[in-house]
Design a protein around this motif. Sequence first.
Motif, PDB file in Angstrom:
ATOM      1  N   ILE A 298       0.829  -1.205   0.000  1.00 36.28           N
ATOM      2  CA  ILE A 298       0.000   0.000   0.000  1.00 36.28           C
ATOM      3  C   ILE A 298       0.865   1.258   0.000  1.00 36.28           C
ATOM      4  O   ILE A 298       0.521   2.276  -0.624  1.00 36.28           O
ATOM      5  N   THR A 299       2.010   1.211   0.681  1.00 37.47           N
ATOM      6  CA  THR A 299       2.930   2.352   0.653  1.00 37.47           C
ATOM      7  C   THR A 299       3.540   2.507  -0.725  1.00 37.47           C
ATOM      8  O   THR A 299       3.665   3.625  -1.249  1.00 37.47           O
ATOM      9  N   GLY A 300       3.922   1.387  -1.349  1.00 40.84           N
ATOM     10  CA  GLY A 300       4.478   1.432  -2.698  1.00 40.84           C
ATOM     11  C   GLY A 300       3.494   2.014  -3.697  1.00 40.84           C
ATOM     12  O   GLY A 300       3.870   2.796  -4.584  1.00 40.84           O
ATOM     13  N   ALA A 301       2.212   1.643  -3.570  1.00 45.72           N
ATOM     14  CA  ALA A 301       1.177   2.162  -4.472  1.00 45.72           C
ATOM     15  C   ALA A 301       1.053   3.678  -4.335  1.00 45.72           C
ATOM     16  O   ALA A 301       0.987   4.406  -5.347  1.00 45.72           O
ATOM     17  N   ALA A 302       1.012   4.164  -3.106  1.00 48.89           N
ATOM     18  CA  ALA A 302       0.868   5.605  -2.871  1.00 48.89           C
ATOM     19  C   ALA A 302       2.072   6.373  -3.415  1.00 48.89           C
ATOM     20  O   ALA A 302       1.922   7.422  -4.069  1.00 48.89           O
ATOM     21  N   LEU A 303       3.266   5.850  -3.175  1.00 50.87           N
ATOM     22  CA  LEU A 303       4.474   6.547  -3.629  1.00 50.87           C
ATOM     23  C   LEU A 303       4.618   6.514  -5.146  1.00 50.87           C
ATOM     24  O   LEU A 303       5.079   7.493  -5.753  1.00 50.87           O
ATOM     25  N   LEU A 304       4.235   5.409  -5.781  1.00 47.37           N
ATOM     26  CA  LEU A 304       4.300   5.350  -7.248  1.00 47.37           C
ATOM     27  C   LEU A 304       3.357   6.380  -7.868  1.00 47.37           C
ATOM     28  O   LEU A 304       3.708   7.058  -8.840  1.00 47.37           O
ATOM     29  N   PHE A 305       2.154   6.500  -7.307  1.00 52.31           N
ATOM     30  CA  PHE A 305       1.194   7.486  -7.808  1.00 52.31           C
ATOM     31  C   PHE A 305       1.790   8.896  -7.741  1.00 52.31           C
ATOM     32  O   PHE A 305       1.707   9.670  -8.708  1.00 52.31           O
ATOM     33  N   LEU A 306       2.395   9.222  -6.604  1.00 52.13           N
ATOM     34  CA  LEU A 306       2.989  10.548  -6.438  1.00 52.13           C
ATOM     35  C   LEU A 306       4.168  10.750  -7.393  1.00 52.13           C
ATOM     36  O   LEU A 306       4.340  11.841  -7.954  1.00 52.13           O
ATOM     37  N   ALA A 307       4.967   9.694  -7.602  1.00 53.13           N
ATOM     38  CA  ALA A 307       6.131   9.809  -8.492  1.00 53.13           C
ATOM     39  C   ALA A 307       5.703  10.045  -9.939  1.00 53.13           C
ATOM     40  O   ALA A 307       6.249  10.918 -10.634  1.00 53.13           O
ATOM     41  N   LYS A 315      12.945  16.348 -13.406  1.00 57.68           N
ATOM     42  CA  LYS A 315      13.519  14.998 -13.461  1.00 57.68           C
ATOM     43  C   LYS A 315      14.153  14.586 -12.130  1.00 57.68           C
ATOM     44  O   LYS A 315      14.118  13.416 -11.760  1.00 57.68           O
ATOM     45  N   ALA A 316      14.738  15.540 -11.423  1.00 58.68           N
ATOM     46  CA  ALA A 316      15.395  15.218 -10.150  1.00 58.68           C
ATOM     47  C   ALA A 316      14.370  14.744  -9.122  1.00 58.68           C
ATOM     48  O   ALA A 316      14.586  13.735  -8.431  1.00 58.68           O
ATOM     49  N   LEU A 317      13.232  15.452  -9.006  1.00 60.32           N
ATOM     50  CA  LEU A 317      12.208  15.056  -8.043  1.00 60.32           C
ATOM     51  C   LEU A 317      11.615  13.702  -8.415  1.00 60.32           C
ATOM     52  O   LEU A 317      11.347  12.869  -7.533  1.00 60.32           O
ATOM     53  N   PHE A 318      11.417  13.476  -9.711  1.00 54.59           N
ATOM     54  CA  PHE A 318      10.891  12.186 -10.157  1.00 54.59           C
ATOM     55  C   PHE A 318      11.832  11.048  -9.745  1.00 54.59           C
ATOM     56  O   PHE A 318      11.386  10.008  -9.238  1.00 54.59           O
ATOM     57  N   THR A 319      13.123  11.255  -9.923  1.00 53.38           N
ATOM     58  CA  THR A 319      14.116  10.232  -9.558  1.00 53.38           C
ATOM     59  C   THR A 319      14.091   9.957  -8.057  1.00 53.38           C
ATOM     60  O   THR A 319      14.148   8.803  -7.617  1.00 53.38           O
ATOM     61  N   ILE A 320      13.979  11.025  -7.255  1.00 55.97           N
ATOM     62  CA  ILE A 320      13.932  10.862  -5.800  1.00 55.97           C
ATOM     63  C   ILE A 320      12.679  10.093  -5.379  1.00 55.97           C
ATOM     64  O   ILE A 320      12.740   9.171  -4.553  1.00 55.97           O
ATOM     65  N   MET A 321      11.530  10.435  -5.968  1.00 54.26           N
ATOM     66  CA  MET A 321      10.283   9.761  -5.612  1.00 54.26           C
ATOM     67  C   MET A 321      10.304   8.288  -6.022  1.00 54.26           C
ATOM     68  O   MET A 321       9.816   7.419  -5.293  1.00 54.26           O
ATOM     69  N   MET A 322      10.862   7.984  -7.171  1.00 57.52           N
ATOM     70  CA  MET A 322      10.970   6.592  -7.597  1.00 57.52           C
ATOM     71  C   MET A 322      11.902   5.804  -6.683  1.00 57.52           C
ATOM     72  O   MET A 322      11.687   4.614  -6.438  1.00 57.52           O
TER      73      MET A 322
END
Length: 434
Positions: A298-307, A315-322
Amino acid sequence: MKTGKYRWFVVGVFFFFMLLHQADKLLIGPLTTPIMDEFHINETQMGLLSTGAIIVGAIFYPVWGYLCDRYSRAKLLSLASLIWGATTWLSAIAPTYSAFMVTRSSTGIDDSSYPGLYSLIADYFPPKARGKVYGLLQIAMPMGYLIGMVLALVLGGAIGWRSIFYITGSLGILMAIVIFFGVKEPERGTSEPEMENIEQTGKYHFDWKIARDLFKKRSLILLFLQGFVGVFPWQVITFWFFRYLETERGFSSNEVLITMVIAILLLAAGYPIGGALGDWLFGKTKRGRVIVSAIGVITGAALLFLAIRVPYENKALFTIMMAFTAVFIPFASPNVLSTVYDVTLPEVRSTANSIQYFIEQGGSAVAPTLAGIIAMNSSLENSILTICISAWILCFLFFLGVIYLLPKDIDTLRKQMTERAQIEQSLQPSEIGD
């Protein structure tokens, strides 16, 4: 054989087997673009290549599971490694898309041999340590993908994708030799705590009645059901994420490499972290491993959505979120595997694991093709997001059911092992006499 340094030698051998095998298996993702260019195919046709291998693997899971519960797992795993090398070589020489479709699909035969590997390792380590050991072994999967990606980016342009397949196929043959001569077959069940003080144990092999009884365990059935949807995200991400970064987010080859290396390294860390947390919480409650699994998905799902929702220009924020996402999504893997073994007798563990993987692969076989179809009608971003988030939410709900049902099934297994240990103890040679 079940204690001391040798069992870690066995873990090391199978770590390298999994590392190199996963590099070969997952090369298809980083090499998607040059393969599509050479054969002049579209996304749907490319997705069918992966789907074919998944279907073949699913068909062979019950075969490998039965064989590994009945015969020497070490020798069968050596055979699987040999098949890996041979089928990869055949893929390297395939002249047409149709031929490549057949040869690449045939690589699924050896992909389904892992239940024997995990079952063998279970007979070297007690239940309380299996999550950590499986977590360490499963580091090999993302690291194998990383090796495959580096091979594709560094050598793909210089020597071509066919030459890379020659290299990985040859490594498969080498590992077959190492496993055949280096790995010993432990007696099944000797690492269970009830058997700890018994010097000689009976030989237990596959039994059809015990195998049928697997479907009477309600927690196991729910684990099978979560597996049906749980591999959808993995198939989609490993197959399409590389192309998503290239074509939709506009990443250069170097940016793709940096982003994927960071994500994969943290993904690799997630396996032993999840396994260790599962072992620790399992020591507190029988539900511990599954609680960690539920938190992970469930945490992975939430973080993937945000990423995925991060703007393309950042691009930097996307890399950090992934990177944050990558830590959590493998939490369930070592814990689900350990939980399957927490409720099954040693002589049917390969079978139980193979049923789980059969259901997983059977369900997810359509995932790469489905993602390709959605991408053609919308975008890869929408395809990845829709499939992954939906699957992980369903997994979370199934895990909640397992959390409720699991203690009873664990108690049943421990009772069976206690009864078996009492019988074995009564058959031990007497220390008095002669």
